[in-house]
Design an enzyme around this catalytic site. Structure first.
Site, PDB file in Angstrom:
ATOM      1  N   GLU A  92       0.856  -1.185   0.000  1.00  0.00           N
ATOM      2  CA  GLU A  92       0.000   0.000   0.000  1.00  0.00           C
ATOM      3  C   GLU A  92       0.899   1.245   0.000  1.00  0.00           C
ATOM      4  O   GLU A  92       1.021   1.951   1.009  1.00  0.00           O
ATOM      5  CB  GLU A  92      -0.927  -0.017   1.218  1.00  0.00           C
ATOM      6  CG  GLU A  92      -1.855  -1.230   1.238  1.00  0.00           C
ATOM      7  CD  GLU A  92      -2.609  -1.404   2.556  1.00  0.00           C
ATOM      8  OE1 GLU A  92      -2.616  -0.438   3.359  1.00  0.00           O
ATOM      9  OE2 GLU A  92      -3.183  -2.485   2.784  1.00  0.00           O
ATOM     10  N   HIS A 196      -2.840   4.286   4.652  1.00  0.00           N
ATOM     11  CA  HIS A 196      -3.031   2.948   4.077  1.00  0.00           C
ATOM     12  C   HIS A 196      -3.735   3.051   2.723  1.00  0.00           C
ATOM     13  O   HIS A 196      -4.081   4.136   2.261  1.00  0.00           O
ATOM     14  CB  HIS A 196      -3.877   2.090   5.022  1.00  0.00           C
ATOM     15  CG  HIS A 196      -3.183   1.758   6.307  1.00  0.00           C
ATOM     16  ND1 HIS A 196      -2.675   0.510   6.587  1.00  0.00           N
ATOM     17  CD2 HIS A 196      -2.914   2.516   7.405  1.00  0.00           C
ATOM     18  CE1 HIS A 196      -2.123   0.504   7.786  1.00  0.00           C
ATOM     19  NE2 HIS A 196      -2.263   1.723   8.313  1.00  0.00           N
ATOM     20  N   GLU A 282      -7.181   5.838   5.029  1.00  0.00           N
ATOM     21  CA  GLU A 282      -7.147   5.031   3.804  1.00  0.00           C
ATOM     22  C   GLU A 282      -7.280   5.988   2.619  1.00  0.00           C
ATOM     23  O   GLU A 282      -8.234   6.763   2.546  1.00  0.00           O
ATOM     24  CB  GLU A 282      -8.303   4.033   3.803  1.00  0.00           C
ATOM     25  CG  GLU A 282      -8.324   3.079   4.997  1.00  0.00           C
ATOM     26  CD  GLU A 282      -7.465   1.845   4.786  1.00  0.00           C
ATOM     27  OE1 GLU A 282      -6.946   1.667   3.659  1.00  0.00           O
ATOM     28  OE2 GLU A 282      -7.311   1.063   5.738  1.00  0.00           O
TER      29      GLU A 282
END
Length: 400
Positions: A92, A196, A282
């Site tokens: 990631e 992430h 994220e």
């Protein structure tokens, strides 16, 4: 080094030679390029940057951190410490690249852009672009899902490797995990986020609960965390919509445990054991998208990355002193009605930092040998002034 890596390094040096910091290319930077770039920045901007290592990965790769601030080499009283961590999961890497461009923005616009200059003057910003360089080197570009490269070289998920409040997490701590834990103990971090991929959402504690089932699990500072997550979300170009990556997150935020529970997250560890307000951000539906998407992701996250750490200046800060104005370390600073699992303790300079929403709060301050103190403080939102509300406590020695 294989041909692909040589070509990548040549492109990196071409960008650096022709454009300087503002010409950092939108490409994935492998370990050699990452090292060269961070060293180049620290040498080019020595008055506001400091480069150091917090340790090594299992394969011996340095975990390099770049600090940016008015006093980059040392902590100064009243200036809060913040951090960003990228690439905890090796496959990631978008966050890794976002943080390099964030560094580029801070150093190139310092003294030119008012908001950046004020942020750098009043905040000490630590950036670890890659917590899992071994996993990144094992990852495959263009793969949007899966676990190849996710783990470190020992096959361990680093975001399941920290001490946990709700479950016995008797696992062997990996070198990368121990490095971050030591780093956390060394600095008085107030606000942090780890980046992430695989979704687009801002997640906040807790990540776990007693039942181990997915349900909303509040922390004592749930109102603060919801606000901090929303700050990132609303300043992101799409996150606030909440319906990306075929997932639904109202407002683009989510309580970690209500999404899915996990044991041993950095987010919970940072908050519970060190009182650092830690979020998980994220930033991309695809875990390892092709490099041509990096400029798009930077445009989406640029404002949010700035605004999030600016809110370290929300709440109250100050020192605990004796009647001779000497700092008192390891003093408990408690906000009534917010039952910290681990009592907040002042650092060696007697400092405390508490991110709080505007309002009135009752503080209880206790230190062995001193008369406990109860004080009501009205907290205003002065984050736009790059300082929290300031309040010092004076304790008097108990008379035998």
């Amino acid at each position: 080094m294989d041909l692909v890596r040589w070509c990548s390094l040549l492109v990196f040096w071409f960008c650096l030679a022709h454009e300087g910091a503002s010409g950092l290319c939108f490409q994935y930077h492998h370990q050699a390029e990452l090292k060269h770039y961070l060293h180049w920045v620290s040498k080019t901007y020595p008055h506001i940057t400091h480069l150091y290592s917090i340790g090594q990965s299992r394969e011996g790769r340095e975990l390099r951190v770049l600090v940016i601030g008015q006093y980059p080499k040392e902590h100064r009283v009243g200036i809060p410490e913040v951090r960003y961590i990228g690439n905890m999961h090796g496959n990631e890497p978008v966050g890794r690249e976002l943080l390099l461009h964030f560094i580029d923005l801070l150093v190139s616009q310092y003294g030119k852009m008012k908001t950046i200059t004020s942020l750098v003057h009043n905040t000490r910003i630590h950036i670890l672009p890659s917590m899992n360089p071994d996993g990144f080197e094992m990852s495959v570009p263009g793969v949007c899902s899966g676990v190849d490269g996710r783990y470190n070289n020992n096959g361990v998920d680093l975001n399941r490797n920290f001490p946990d409040l709700f479950s016995i997490n008797q696992v062997t701590r990996e070198p990368e995990t121990l490095a971050v834990m030591r780093w956390t103990d060394m600095e008085t971090f107030v606000l942090s986020a780890n980046l992430h991929g695989g979704a687009v959402v801002a997640a906040y504690p807790y990540d776990n609960n007693e039942s181990g089932k997915s349900r909303y699990t509040k922390s004592p500072d749930d109102d603060v965390f919801r606000y901090l997550a929303s700050i990132y979300s609303i300043n992101h170009r799409r996150m606030f919509k909440g319906n990306l990556c075929q997932m639904s997150f109202p407002g683009g935020v989510v309580n970690g445990a209500s999404w899915y529970t996990l044991i041993g997250s950095l987010q919970d560890y940072g908050y519970i054991w060190t009182h650092c307000y830690e979020l998980t951000i994220e930033v991309s539906c695809c875990k390892y998208p092709s490099a041509e998407w990096l400029q798009f992701y930077w445009a989406e996250n640029k404002k949010a990355l700035i605004q999030f750490i600016t809110h370290v200046h929300l709440g109250v800060k100050g020192r605990v002193l004796d009647d001779k104005q000497n700092p008192i370390a390891n003093t408990s600073v408690l906000v009534m009605g917010r039952d910290d699992v681990m009592p907040y303790k002042t650092n060696q300079l007697g400092e405390y930092y508490k991110i709080l929403m505007p309002g009135s709060y009752t503080f209880r301050v206790e230190s062995p040998g001193y008369v406990p103190l109860m004080v009501n403080i009205h907290v205003k939102d002065t984050s736009h002034m790059y300082t929290a509300t300031i309040h010092d406590f004076t304790l008097h020695r108990q008379i035998s």
